[in-house]
Design an enzyme around this catalytic site. Sequence first.
Site, short mmCIF file in Angstrom:
data_model
loop_
_atom_site.label_atom_id
_atom_site.label_comp_id
_atom_site.label_asym_id
_atom_site.label_seq_id
_atom_site.Cartn_x
_atom_site.Cartn_y
_atom_site.Cartn_z
N GLY A 8 -61.21 106.87 47.20
CA GLY A 8 -61.92 105.58 46.97
C GLY A 8 -63.17 105.69 46.45
O GLY A 8 -64.09 104.93 46.65
N GLY A 11 -65.22 102.54 44.80
CA GLY A 11 -65.77 101.49 45.66
C GLY A 11 -67.10 101.36 45.51
O GLY A 11 -68.01 102.08 44.83
N GLN A 12 -67.71 100.23 46.14
CA GLN A 12 -69.11 100.14 46.04
C GLN A 12 -69.85 101.42 46.57
O GLN A 12 -71.06 101.33 45.70
CB GLN A 12 -69.29 98.62 46.81
CG GLN A 12 -70.96 98.21 46.78
CD GLN A 12 -71.47 97.84 48.15
OE1 GLN A 12 -70.60 97.54 49.07
NE2 GLN A 12 -72.65 97.45 48.26
N ARG A 35 -57.70 105.26 42.93
CA ARG A 35 -56.14 104.85 42.26
C ARG A 35 -56.25 104.70 40.80
O ARG A 35 -55.43 104.67 39.80
CB ARG A 35 -55.71 103.86 43.05
CG ARG A 35 -54.86 104.18 44.26
CD ARG A 35 -54.06 103.00 44.83
NE ARG A 35 -54.93 101.87 45.10
CZ ARG A 35 -54.13 100.63 45.48
NH1 ARG A 35 -53.11 100.50 45.17
NH2 ARG A 35 -54.93 99.63 45.97
N ILE A 54 -53.86 107.30 48.02
CA ILE A 54 -53.94 108.14 49.48
C ILE A 54 -52.86 108.23 50.24
O ILE A 54 -52.86 108.91 51.20
CB ILE A 54 -55.50 107.59 50.07
CG1 ILE A 54 -55.97 108.45 51.33
CG2 ILE A 54 -55.41 106.15 50.61
CD1 ILE A 54 -56.21 109.97 51.21
N TYR A 143 -58.62 95.03 59.44
CA TYR A 143 -59.32 95.89 59.13
C TYR A 143 -60.09 96.87 60.50
O TYR A 143 -60.30 97.89 60.43
CB TYR A 143 -60.63 95.48 58.10
CG TYR A 143 -61.69 96.25 57.67
CD1 TYR A 143 -61.68 97.42 57.01
CD2 TYR A 143 -63.01 95.92 57.78
CE1 TYR A 143 -62.68 98.12 56.38
CE2 TYR A 143 -64.08 96.59 57.57
CZ TYR A 143 -63.94 97.67 56.93
OH TYR A 143 -65.05 98.54 56.49
N LYS A 147 -60.16 100.70 61.78
CA LYS A 147 -61.39 101.63 62.18
C LYS A 147 -61.24 101.85 63.29
O LYS A 147 -61.84 102.96 63.67
CB LYS A 147 -62.60 100.68 61.88
CG LYS A 147 -62.76 100.50 60.41
CD LYS A 147 -62.90 101.65 59.47
CE LYS A 147 -63.16 101.38 58.07
NZ LYS A 147 -62.95 102.46 57.20
C1 AKB Z 1 -66.79 94.35 55.11
O1 AKB Z 1 -67.52 93.24 55.09
O2 AKB Z 1 -65.65 94.32 55.44
C2 AKB Z 1 -67.19 95.83 55.29
C3 AKB Z 1 -67.68 96.19 56.61
C4 AKB Z 1 -68.69 95.61 57.18
O3 AKB Z 1 -67.27 97.16 56.97
N1 AKB Z 1 -68.62 95.58 54.37
#
Ligand code: AKB
Length: 317
Positions: A8, A11-12, A35, A54, A143, A147
Amino acid sequence: MKRYLVTGSYGQIGMDLIPAMLKRYGKENVIATGRKKINPVFKELDVIYRRLDIRDQYGLRSLLVEYDVDVLIHNASVLSATGERNPQLAHSINFEGFYNALEATRELNLEQLFAPSSIAAFGPTTPLVNTPNTTIMEPTSIYGISKVYVELMGNYYNQKYDLNFRSLRYPGVLSPEEPGGGTTDYAIWIFYEALKNKKYECFLGSDVRLPMMMMSDCLKSTFDLIEAPEDKLQHRAYNVTGMSFTPEELANAIKEYISDFEITYKPDFRDAIARSWPQSLDDSVAREEWGWDPEFPFDKMVIEMLDGVSKKLGISY
Ligand code: AKB
């Protein structure tokens, strides 16, 4: 010198991490993957870049073997807002992708796997002010759930296979680079819109306080943890933060430099995500165990962001 492979990488975070790694570890020891096709910045820097999805476990393994990699930095992830728009995509990239990284690290006996976690791993049942390192983690976004999976599986592999897994719970990360698909992204877009149009419609309410850090502190925490001696670590995942602020506080600070800047608020689904996250983090465990010490306060961040974004846009303020 060790060899590092980053997933990745465009990414930023990757856009700043890769150049910093080239300086720190040498061009021949850093393999950037992603990718997409190589971007002009990496081309210019002559980065070793290989295309990799990935979810392709064989592709990942063959690159790790080909370049004799020691440390895998697994940054590839779908962020919170994109994840809510497409939970199936988030599931395949964040869960399968991390599992592939974990298994490749185990099978090939790599020296370390670093994979970021996030403040999104916490949820509405977490104490949201000064959130401790060890506390309730019941996130409500796909998300955030991914995590928690990263942290729990990393811990499990550490205990079962002695795999050297390390993770940081990044807050919103601020840099002039355009972000992609996060909830904390408002704190970057606000600078773009303030400089271009002198107005910004914020997708969070005015009072949503979130923890953030400047990119240089994000990179510092990442290098500090990756390089920390193993005997100092009593945890595998650490809270890190630099500051906390609301959209209103940020807008007021920008107005000190752009006096006619106006902000309006139109909260959408991202407001609910943000309100389920910590407002501030207790990062004392990282400070005690491996000496975490952020350098960038709020006021300095505002100036750095205005300077960086105005340079990118070719606009003075
Ligand atoms: C998001 O906003 O999804 C990310 C994070 C806080 O993990 N910047």
